[in-house]
Design a protein around this motif. Structure first.
Motif, short mmCIF file in Angstrom:
data_model
loop_
_atom_site.label_atom_id
_atom_site.label_comp_id
_atom_site.label_asym_id
_atom_site.label_seq_id
_atom_site.Cartn_x
_atom_site.Cartn_y
_atom_site.Cartn_z
N ALA A 120 22.50 37.09 22.71
CA ALA A 120 21.79 35.88 23.15
C ALA A 120 21.21 35.14 21.96
O ALA A 120 21.23 33.90 21.91
CB ALA A 120 20.70 36.25 24.14
N GLY A 121 20.71 35.89 20.97
CA GLY A 121 20.17 35.26 19.78
C GLY A 121 21.24 34.50 19.01
O GLY A 121 20.99 33.39 18.52
N THR A 177 20.54 31.32 10.21
CA THR A 177 19.84 31.40 11.49
C THR A 177 20.48 32.46 12.38
O THR A 177 19.78 33.25 13.02
CB THR A 177 19.86 30.03 12.21
N VAL A 178 21.81 32.48 12.43
CA VAL A 178 22.51 33.50 13.22
C VAL A 178 22.16 34.90 12.71
O VAL A 178 21.87 35.81 13.50
CB VAL A 178 24.04 33.29 13.15
N ALA A 179 22.17 35.06 11.39
CA ALA A 179 21.85 36.36 10.79
C ALA A 179 20.43 36.79 11.13
O ALA A 179 20.16 37.99 11.26
CB ALA A 179 22.03 36.29 9.27
N GLU A 181 18.64 35.61 13.98
CA GLU A 181 18.44 35.68 15.42
C GLU A 181 19.03 36.95 16.04
O GLU A 181 18.49 37.46 17.03
CB GLU A 181 19.06 34.46 16.11
N ILE A 182 20.12 37.47 15.51
CA ILE A 182 20.74 38.67 16.10
C ILE A 182 19.79 39.87 16.04
O ILE A 182 19.47 40.45 17.09
CB ILE A 182 22.10 38.97 15.43
N PRO A 183 19.32 40.29 14.86
CA PRO A 183 18.39 41.42 14.85
C PRO A 183 17.03 41.09 15.48
O PRO A 183 16.38 41.96 16.07
CB PRO A 183 18.24 41.75 13.37
N ALA A 184 16.62 39.81 15.37
CA ALA A 184 15.32 39.41 15.92
C ALA A 184 15.26 39.62 17.42
O ALA A 184 14.33 40.26 17.95
CB ALA A 184 15.04 37.95 15.57
N TYR A 185 16.26 39.11 18.13
CA TYR A 185 16.22 39.21 19.59
C TYR A 185 16.71 40.56 20.09
O TYR A 185 16.36 40.97 21.20
CB TYR A 185 16.99 38.05 20.22
N LEU A 232 15.12 37.82 6.51
CA LEU A 232 16.15 36.83 6.84
C LEU A 232 15.52 35.48 7.18
O LEU A 232 16.14 34.43 6.96
CB LEU A 232 16.99 37.33 8.01
N ASP A 233 14.30 35.49 7.71
CA ASP A 233 13.60 34.24 7.99
C ASP A 233 13.22 33.54 6.69
O ASP A 233 13.28 32.32 6.59
CB ASP A 233 12.35 34.51 8.83
#
Length: 279
Positions: A120-121, A177-179, A181-185, A232-233
């Motif tokens: 989803a991220g 952003t993809v890199a 969002e994946i671990p974040a969500y 990553l942010d």
């Protein structure tokens, strides 16, 4: 920016879909409005560390030189985009959970929840990347509007597209952003489910938990979100703020190396204090 949506949706699970969407959107806008000053401090520390001694110095300098409203620079972009971002994120997460569900009412494992959250991220990046790009560009501007390059998010988007096109302008930093969002969500949703299940009495359902426990679970999930993705942010903010588009398809790795080699490992955690406080 969108971590609040699952908590609100869970609390209002008896309502219809559009009511959940409206509730989540207003909750997201409230989160943006309250957390924007800390987010501005975070971003400025990430991209211009040599200007400030730390979070408090960044806060004091910003207010002294630009006024208190400077802490709200860049707020328009996420404030306007929060509804669409939340809707896409929640729809993608729900669909990815359904794909993994074998029988009705089945409780997914935490690693399946993480897969759904990470997927989803990644999908959510389509909207969150340009929204955050415009936010970062506005936050990185110092001084009054009279001397600012960008007068607002729309003007910023128009200038970037005119000079660099959509891919290298409005979608600059998309893969970063993809890199992120994946671990974040993956961390957020699995953390949220983990906390809910730990708080649920034996023989009961997590859906029966009171709002106070859901909010506590959401706070834990927010910590998991940033713990899984913060370096990553920093990379994303650096890439989105630079004037020229990044070169090559592996710019996330090259930016990481550049930051690490020139500023050290701690530079990848710069700004984390106001981020944790904001959560």
């Amino acid at each position: 920016m969108t971590e609040v949506i699952d908590v609100v949706t869970t609390i209002k699970s008896s309502k219809s879909g559009w009511e959940d969407f409206v509730a989540g959107s207003f909750a997201g806008m409230a989160q943006v409005a309250v957390g924007q000053p800390l987010d501005t401090i975070k971003v400025r520390l990430q991209i211009e560390a040599t200007k400030f001694k730390g979070p408090m110095d960044c806060f004091l300098q910003t207010v002294k030189k630009e006024g208190p409203f400077a802490l709200y620079k860049g707020m328009a972009s996420p404030l306007i985009g929060i509804g669409a971002v939340n809707a896409l994120l929640f729809a993608a997460y729900s669909r990815l959970k359904e794909i993994q569900t074998v029988s009705p009412g089945e409780q997914l494992t935490l690693h399946q929840i993480a897969i759904a959250g990470g997927g989803a991220g990644a999908i959510n990046s389509v909207l969150s990347s340009p929204v955050e790009l415009l936010k970062v560009k506005m936050q990185a501007q110092y001084g009054s509007k009279k001397v600012a390059k960008y007068k607002g998010p729309i003007d910023c988007a128009q200038q970037l597209i005119k000079e660099f096109g959509i891919r290298n302008g409005l979608y600059r930093g998309f893969w970063a952003t993809v890199a992120r969002e994946i671990p974040a969500y993956a961390g957020f949703y699995s953390g949220f489910e983990f906390a809910k299940r730990k708080f649920t009495p034996v023989g009961s359902s997590p859906d029966s938990l009171p709002p106070s426990i859901l909010m506590l679970s959401g706070s834990f999930a927010g910590i998991c979100y940033w713990a899984c993705c913060y370096p990553l942010d920093v990379i994303k903010s650096k890439v989105q703020n630079q004037h020229n588009p990044p070169k090559g398809i592996f710019y996330v790795i090259t930016t990481f190396r550049s930051i690490y080699n020139s500023e050290g490992a701690m530079a990848l955690l710069r700004g984390i204090t106001p981020t944790v406080i904001r959560r």
